[in-house]
Design a protein around this motif. Structure first.
Motif, PDB file in Angstrom:
ATOM      1  N   GLU A  38      -6.707   3.444   2.903  1.00 15.44           N
ATOM      2  CA  GLU A  38      -6.525   2.029   3.243  1.00 15.44           C
ATOM      3  C   GLU A  38      -5.475   1.849   4.330  1.00 15.44           C
ATOM      4  O   GLU A  38      -5.615   1.024   5.226  1.00 15.44           O
ATOM      5  N   ARG A  39      -4.421   2.651   4.228  1.00 21.69           N
ATOM      6  CA  ARG A  39      -3.374   2.557   5.252  1.00 21.69           C
ATOM      7  C   ARG A  39      -3.887   3.026   6.598  1.00 21.69           C
ATOM      8  O   ARG A  39      -3.611   2.394   7.629  1.00 21.69           O
ATOM      9  N   LEU A  81       0.831  -1.203   0.000  1.00 19.72           N
ATOM     10  CA  LEU A  81       0.000   0.000   0.000  1.00 19.72           C
ATOM     11  C   LEU A  81       0.867   1.256   0.000  1.00 19.72           C
ATOM     12  O   LEU A  81       0.577   2.216  -0.717  1.00 19.72           O
ATOM     13  N   SER A 131      -3.376   5.291  -1.606  1.00 18.75           N
ATOM     14  CA  SER A 131      -3.687   4.263  -0.604  1.00 18.75           C
ATOM     15  C   SER A 131      -3.771   4.828   0.811  1.00 18.75           C
ATOM     16  O   SER A 131      -3.816   4.062   1.775  1.00 18.75           O
TER      17      SER A 131
END
Lengths: 142, 142
Positions: free
Chosen positions: A80-81, A70, A77
């Motif tokens: 998401e991280r 990621l 990202s």
DNA sequence: ATAGAAGTTAGAGTTAACTCTAAGTCAAGG
DNA sequence: CCTTGACTTAGAGTTAACTCTAACTTCTAT
């Protein structure tokens, strides 16, 4: 200043074997090579600290790899991280809570054995009221 | 009231397979059998709670077996048992300390990503002062 | 230039803790 | 009686995370 794999191993308190294993699993995508030999720089240390942190809070290596991947995607990202980090936050909080709960049990056991030794026999304390003894097994922190 | 292995499995949140494995490793020396079938009683629950506790503070099964064996020796092993419990106490304390330390790092990461998302890019926060970034790798809690 | 220390790889081996499978036993309900 | 379902065992298989080996290369110091 640059560091060999065994320098870093010593610093992190793991073996060079282990670091090569992490590298093989893709956890060091940015470590430089000179004639095939890994050369760690101060600029790699932040990443090493992140890995060390995730490892110590029991994140599996595959998940760490996901995180690495990621990171490589850049700003796309970020959410998401953040989600992964938040999951780890919940995780670590429940680990701490659980340990604190079981610490009580251990402290009780310690008092129990200390008293038993003082009295010369366990039979003298066998039926001590145990705070936790009334708990349902399935109510224990998971 | 008596309980089958799968009753106990449900209560403890593990599989019956796992309980049979623990038994095979010698962790249930006192569980009754009727026609070869394990029958758990309320009187076994205190011991199940102890095992559950030790398992959750990451004591290896072989060590638990040692503890079981010491228990079987009665009063003669009180001091050794106290020593084991004290070791677990140190252990659990250092686990908690370590997790609390890494919780700070995770909290920092969370703030970092939250800010990065707010700003639309990681580059805006890349050089945030990180409290932990100045630590020597070898000074991290082990 | 050469010995020895430390680096490299692919891949095999280890350990802990399950997890499952096969083949069988037993008790209860239809 | 027979099926169903939960129990039993020995032992094989899995997974994660190392851990080590063998064969080879590269660096460092005499």
């Amino acid at each position: 200043m640059s560091y060999s794999i065994s320098d870093v191993a010593k610093m992190m308190g793991v073996s060079a074997h282990t670091l090569r294993y992490y590298d093989k699993e893709g956890l060091f995508p940015n470590v430089k090579r000179v004639n095939g030999i890994r050369v760690f720089e101060e600029s790699d240390f932040e990443w090493l600290r992140v890995l060390n942190c995730l490892r110590n809070i029991n994140m599996p290596i595959k998940k760490m790899k996901e995180y690495v991947d990621l990171c490589a995607l850049g700003d796309a990202s970020l959410r998401e991280r953040l989600a992964m980090i938040e999951e780890q936050e919940r995780n670590i909080n429940s680990q701490i809570k659980q340990l604190q709960y079981y610490k009580q049990e251990i402290d009780f056991k310690k008092a129990y054995y200390t008293k038993a030794i003082e009295m010369g026999s366990e039979s003298a304390v066998r039926d001590w009221p145990c705070k936790t003894a009334t708990l349902e097994l399935d109510k224990l922190p998971g």
